[in-house]
Design a protein around this motif. Structure first.
Motif, short mmCIF file in Angstrom:
data_model
loop_
_atom_site.label_atom_id
_atom_site.label_comp_id
_atom_site.label_asym_id
_atom_site.label_seq_id
_atom_site.Cartn_x
_atom_site.Cartn_y
_atom_site.Cartn_z
N TRP A 88 0.83 -1.20 0.00
CA TRP A 88 0.00 0.00 0.00
C TRP A 88 0.87 1.26 0.00
CZ3 TRP A 88 -4.60 0.35 -1.64
CH2 TRP A 88 -5.57 -0.62 -1.40
N GLN A 89 1.95 1.25 0.78
CA GLN A 89 2.84 2.42 0.81
C GLN A 89 3.50 2.65 -0.54
OE1 GLN A 89 5.63 1.86 4.02
NE2 GLN A 89 4.05 1.67 5.57
N ALA A 90 3.98 1.58 -1.16
CA ALA A 90 4.62 1.71 -2.47
C ALA A 90 3.64 2.21 -3.51
CB ALA A 90 5.22 0.37 -2.89
N ALA A 91 2.42 1.66 -3.51
CA ALA A 91 1.42 2.06 -4.50
C ALA A 91 1.02 3.52 -4.30
CB ALA A 91 0.20 1.16 -4.40
N SER A 92 0.93 3.97 -3.05
CA SER A 92 0.56 5.36 -2.78
C SER A 92 1.62 6.32 -3.31
CB SER A 92 0.35 5.55 -1.29
OG SER A 92 0.04 6.89 -0.98
N ILE A 93 2.89 6.01 -3.10
CA ILE A 93 3.97 6.87 -3.59
C ILE A 93 3.96 6.93 -5.11
CG2 ILE A 93 6.48 7.11 -3.72
CD1 ILE A 93 6.62 5.91 -0.92
N ILE A 94 3.74 5.80 -5.76
CA ILE A 94 3.75 5.75 -7.22
C ILE A 94 2.62 6.58 -7.81
CG2 ILE A 94 3.47 4.22 -9.21
CD1 ILE A 94 4.87 2.05 -7.54
N LEU A 152 -5.91 2.81 -6.33
CA LEU A 152 -5.59 4.18 -5.90
C LEU A 152 -5.66 5.15 -7.07
CD1 LEU A 152 -2.63 3.57 -3.41
CD2 LEU A 152 -5.01 4.02 -2.88
N ALA A 153 -5.21 4.71 -8.26
CA ALA A 153 -5.31 5.57 -9.44
C ALA A 153 -6.76 5.81 -9.83
CB ALA A 153 -4.53 4.94 -10.60
N LEU A 154 -7.62 4.79 -9.65
CA LEU A 154 -9.04 4.96 -9.95
C LEU A 154 -9.67 5.98 -9.02
CD1 LEU A 154 -11.45 3.92 -11.64
CD2 LEU A 154 -11.82 2.21 -9.85
N LYS A 155 -9.30 5.96 -7.74
CA LYS A 155 -9.85 6.94 -6.80
C LYS A 155 -9.32 8.35 -7.08
CE LYS A 155 -8.89 5.14 -2.78
NZ LYS A 155 -8.95 4.99 -1.30
N ALA A 156 -8.11 8.43 -7.64
CA ALA A 156 -7.53 9.73 -7.94
C ALA A 156 -7.87 10.22 -9.34
CB ALA A 156 -6.00 9.68 -7.79
N GLY A 157 -8.53 9.41 -10.14
CA GLY A 157 -8.88 9.81 -11.50
C GLY A 157 -7.71 9.80 -12.46
N LYS A 158 -6.70 8.97 -12.19
CA LYS A 158 -5.51 8.92 -13.02
C LYS A 158 -5.50 7.63 -13.84
CE LYS A 158 -2.72 11.61 -9.77
NZ LYS A 158 -1.47 11.67 -8.98
N PRO A 159 -5.12 7.69 -15.11
CA PRO A 159 -5.09 6.48 -15.94
C PRO A 159 -3.84 5.65 -15.67
CG PRO A 159 -4.47 8.38 -17.26
CD PRO A 159 -4.84 8.90 -15.89
N VAL A 160 -3.99 4.33 -15.77
CA VAL A 160 -2.89 3.38 -15.68
C VAL A 160 -2.79 2.67 -17.03
CG1 VAL A 160 -1.94 1.36 -14.50
CG2 VAL A 160 -3.23 3.07 -13.21
N VAL A 161 -1.64 2.78 -17.69
CA VAL A 161 -1.46 2.25 -19.03
C VAL A 161 -0.52 1.05 -18.96
CG1 VAL A 161 -0.78 2.77 -21.40
CG2 VAL A 161 -1.77 4.56 -19.95
N GLU A 162 -0.93 -0.06 -19.55
CA GLU A 162 -0.09 -1.25 -19.65
C GLU A 162 0.57 -1.29 -21.02
OE1 GLU A 162 -2.38 -4.69 -18.81
OE2 GLU A 162 -2.99 -4.02 -16.81
#
Length: 393
Positions: free
Chosen positions: A204-210, A271-281
């Motif tokens: 969770w800490q690593a994902a939050s920083i990213i 976390l990106a979904l809650k922040a409205g940020k896209p995650v691209v694979e």
């Protein structure tokens, strides 16, 4: 569910159990036998005790919600106080509730409807920064801005792995069905539960920083299940087998599973979904071998964590280089006048009235360095003259 009705009438112990709990357990049993007869799964094993049971929507009620704890009324059990790890004041509707035992501790898991809604995902055209990540073993996560997250190895470090193997041997040496064997199993389960909690919290800490680093998160599209498969046997044609490095592959599989890459990816996505940020694979092919400067691909360019391009002599950390390749493959282009990512080092004592020229890098594009003028606000001693002469970050 006529079976539950007959059991509740004939046996007093079953009459005290909530009917929904009995029905859900029978439904699980029916599904297990259906998988055996229809899908060819393993035959269901007899379980002496159930470590989890489930209430249907509307059965569980919450009372006395405080900041750190709350009270839940469970039918057939009564009011139970539990530690509150979430803000329960925003719950609009309480749905399915599951009670389970993990490592000797009882946990409650609730499916709820919350007030409000998630923000819309920002379009890629409106994003102003991007960060690429590369997961590994020596370094758990390498970011395209040059930072790292260490791999703690919760279950595969020397001390913990030795203790786990000792407790597993202790179980195998006890007589089956004895109380000593049950105690040994509980000790091992408790330790595994602590390790899982530690791994989950660190993820969770690593994902939050990213997620907080940039507007877009780029990651490799990895098939982790295929990466941790056992080594295939090699027949020698004489009824035996050749050496296939199975022991080394087993050790690698354990370290990959202990790192929890899938767990980190899932938390980043949430976390990106809650922040409205896209995650691209992006495709992961040759990301660790491709040179970001000349695009040359050669196995000889990489040696462990060192990367030295044999064509253009480009040098970088292998994991950092791979994360920048991942960010580049998204294909985003930013204006040259915007500072999109943090600089290599921000540890500079600034001056109140002076102005420095800072040299920044856009790792997402691999663009040339550009000069950016920024005001300065603080100053100590004789460092002003040094900062005036050399202020490259």
């Amino acid at each position: 569910m006529k079976v539950t009705t007959q059991l509740r009438k004939s046996l007093d112990n079953f009459a005290k159990v909530n009917a929904d709990v009995l029905q859900s357990n029978i439904a699980k049993l029916d599904k297990a036998f259906s998988n055996f007869f229809e899908n060819g799964k393993g035959y269901p094993q007899f379980i002496k005790r159930l470590d989890s049971f489930e209430y249907k929507p509307g059965c569980v009620k919450l009372h006395d919600i405080r900041k750190n704890y709350a009270t839940a009324y469970l039918p057939g059990i009564g009011a139970i106080k539990f530690h509150n790890s979430r803000d329960l004041s925003t719950i609009q509707d309480l749905r399915t509730c599951t009670i389970k035992r993990e490592g000797g501790n009882w946990c409650i898991s609730m499916l709820v409807n919350l007030t409000g809604s998630l923000p819309d995902i920002k379009p890629l055209e409106q994003c102003k920064s991007i960060v690429g990540i590369d997961v590994g073993i020596n370094k758990l996560v390498a970011l395209s801005d040059g930072s790292f997250m260490e791999n703690k190895r919760p279950a595969t470090n020397i001390r913990t792995a030795r203790r786990l193997s000792m407790r597993q041997r202790a179980i195998s040496r006890k007589q089956k069905g004895s109380l000593n064997r049950i105690k040994a199993i509980k000790r091992l389960a408790k330790q595994n539960h602590k390790l899982a909690q530690y791994r989950n919290g660190y993820s969770w800490q690593a994902a939050s920083i990213i997620v907080k680093t940039a507007d877009v998160i780029a990651r490799e599209d990895l098939r982790i299940k295929n990466m941790i498969k056992r080594a295939k046997p090699k027949h020698d044609g004489k009824g035996g087998y050749k050496r296939n490095g199975a022991s080394r592959k087993t050790g690698l599989n354990r370290v990959i599973a202990d790192a929890g890459w899938s767990n980190i990816f899932n938390k980043i996505a949430w976390l990106a979904l809650k922040a409205g940020k896209p995650v691209v694979e992006v495709p992961a092919k040759y990301s660790s071998l491709e040179c970001p400067k000349c695009r040359h691909i050669d196995q000889k360019s990489r040696e462990g964590e060192k990367y030295l391009c044999v064509a253009c002599q480009y040098t970088a950390h292998a994991d950092t280089k791979a994360s920048r390749i991942t960010a580049r493959r998204v294909g985003l282009v930013f204006p040259n006048n915007d500072l999109t990512l943090p600089t290599d080092c921000g540890k500079v004592t600034l001056s109140r009235y002076q102005s420095l020229v800072i040299e920044a890098k856009n790792y997402a594009l691999g663009a040339a360095n550009r000069n950016i003028h920024c005001p300065t606000v603080g100053y100590l001693g004789d460092m002003a003259e040094t900062l005036k002469e050399s202020s490259s970050l």
